[in-house]
Design an enzyme around this catalytic site. Structure first.
Site, PDB file in Angstrom:
ATOM      1  N   PRO A   1       5.919   9.001 -72.712  1.00 16.69           N
ATOM      2  CA  PRO A   1       5.246   8.996 -71.413  1.00 16.69           C
ATOM      3  C   PRO A   1       6.261   8.778 -70.300  1.00 16.69           C
ATOM      4  CG  PRO A   1       4.870   6.935 -72.569  1.00 16.69           C
ATOM      5  CD  PRO A   1       5.540   7.853 -73.543  1.00 16.69           C
ATOM      6  N   GLU A   2       6.008   9.395 -69.163  1.00 18.91           N
ATOM      7  CA  GLU A   2       6.889   9.261 -68.012  1.00 18.91           C
ATOM      8  C   GLU A   2       6.148   8.513 -66.910  1.00 18.91           C
ATOM      9  OE1 GLU A   2       9.014  12.931 -67.142  1.00 18.91           O
ATOM     10  OE2 GLU A   2       8.735  13.607 -69.219  1.00 18.91           O
TER      11      GLU A   2
END
Length: 286
Positions: A2-3
């Site tokens: 995830p960013e």
């Protein structure tokens, strides 16, 4: 992984549904989920009970829950498949439920950490004077942080003997940007991923940062980018920015700007997606 947008979506949900609630008890169902808490599962559960959760915070991809009455915080590492969900007590346990946190109130919901691959986890850490967990003190501010220093970032780029995508993924220079949003920002800026950082002018750096902010804000508006239902908000809902991606995952499809088929190249055990016409490769690399 995830960013920034995906982690920020989770943080906002936790701020709404978990902040300022007191922990009644915590239950660790899989020891790997607290392996970064060196003292072990029992210590983690014991030290969390009775404390009040503060406003969740984030720096880049890192999310933590401050404990209001201490100088400690619960750091959440989502890994490749970790999810923080707020569920009613009566909801059946998820197949990969690893940690359950119950609260001392009558709201009828609890916090669950679910992780299929068990690469993520929760851990308790001391915090610095500014509330940052000590183990992530080296992480740079992210481009959506009001205190992010654009000029300092540009000067750091000019000093580095590296390429622009490597720099964007260097969490000690700029945090929160991962493979997906690096490719998206570089496509928008018409920059090849192997462009040497020393060749970037100040206007080009400013333009790139603007595109990085724009694409991450656009992703935030639709809940982030979810693949295989791995990255979800606290209600278990997927984001749908995947539909709006201009570069990442579009190998062979026409560039949305010029129509040239997009290409994919192996890059640092990942892939880089780019338009060979709009993003010309540099003549010289470091």
């Amino acid at each position: 992984m995830p960013e920034l947008p995906e982690v920020e979506v989770v943080r906002r949900g936790l701020e709404r549904w978990v902040a300022h609630r007191t922990v009644a008890d915590a239950e660790v169902l899989h020891p790997r989920a607290v392996r970064r808490h060196i003292a072990g599962p029992d210590d983690f559960a014991h030290r969390l009970a009775g404390h009040r959760i503060g406003t969740p915070r984030r720096r880049g991809k890192y999310l933590w829950l401050p404990l209001e009455d201490t100088d400690q915080a619960v750091l959440a590492h989502l890994g490749m498949s970790g999810q923080l969900l707020v569920q009613p007590h009566e909801t059946p346990a998820e197949k990969h439920l690893r940690i359950r946190v119950r609260f001392a109130d009558a709201l009828g919901t609890e916090l669950r950490f679910v992780d299929q691959r068990t690469f993520g986890g929760l851990s308790l850490h001391d915090t610095s004077a500014d509330g940052l967990p000590d183990v992530i003190a080296h992480i740079a501010r992210d481009p959506l942080d009001p205190l992010f220093d654009d000029e300092a970032f540009h000067l750091a780029l000019r000093r580095k003997r590296t390429t622009i995508k490597r720099a964007l993924l260097d969490q000690s220079l700029i945090s929160g940007v991962g493979n997906i949003y690096a490719d998206e920002a570089l496509w928008r800026a018409r920059l090849h991923y192997e462009r040497p950082t020393a060749t970037l002018t100040r206007p080009r750096t400013t333009e790139l940062l603007g595109h990085a902010r724009d694409v991450m804000n656009a992703a935030l508006a639709v809940g982030g980018t979810s693949f295989d239902s791995l990255y979800v908000n606290i209600n278990g809902e997927s984001g749908y920015f995947e539909r709006s991606l201009d570069a990442y995952g579009r190998e062979g499809l026409p560039c949305r700007r010029c129509g040239t088929p997009m290409r994919r190249r192996p890059w640092m055990n990942r892939s880089s997606y780019f338009c060979p016409k709009c993003q010309r490769p540099p003549k010289v690399t470091p």
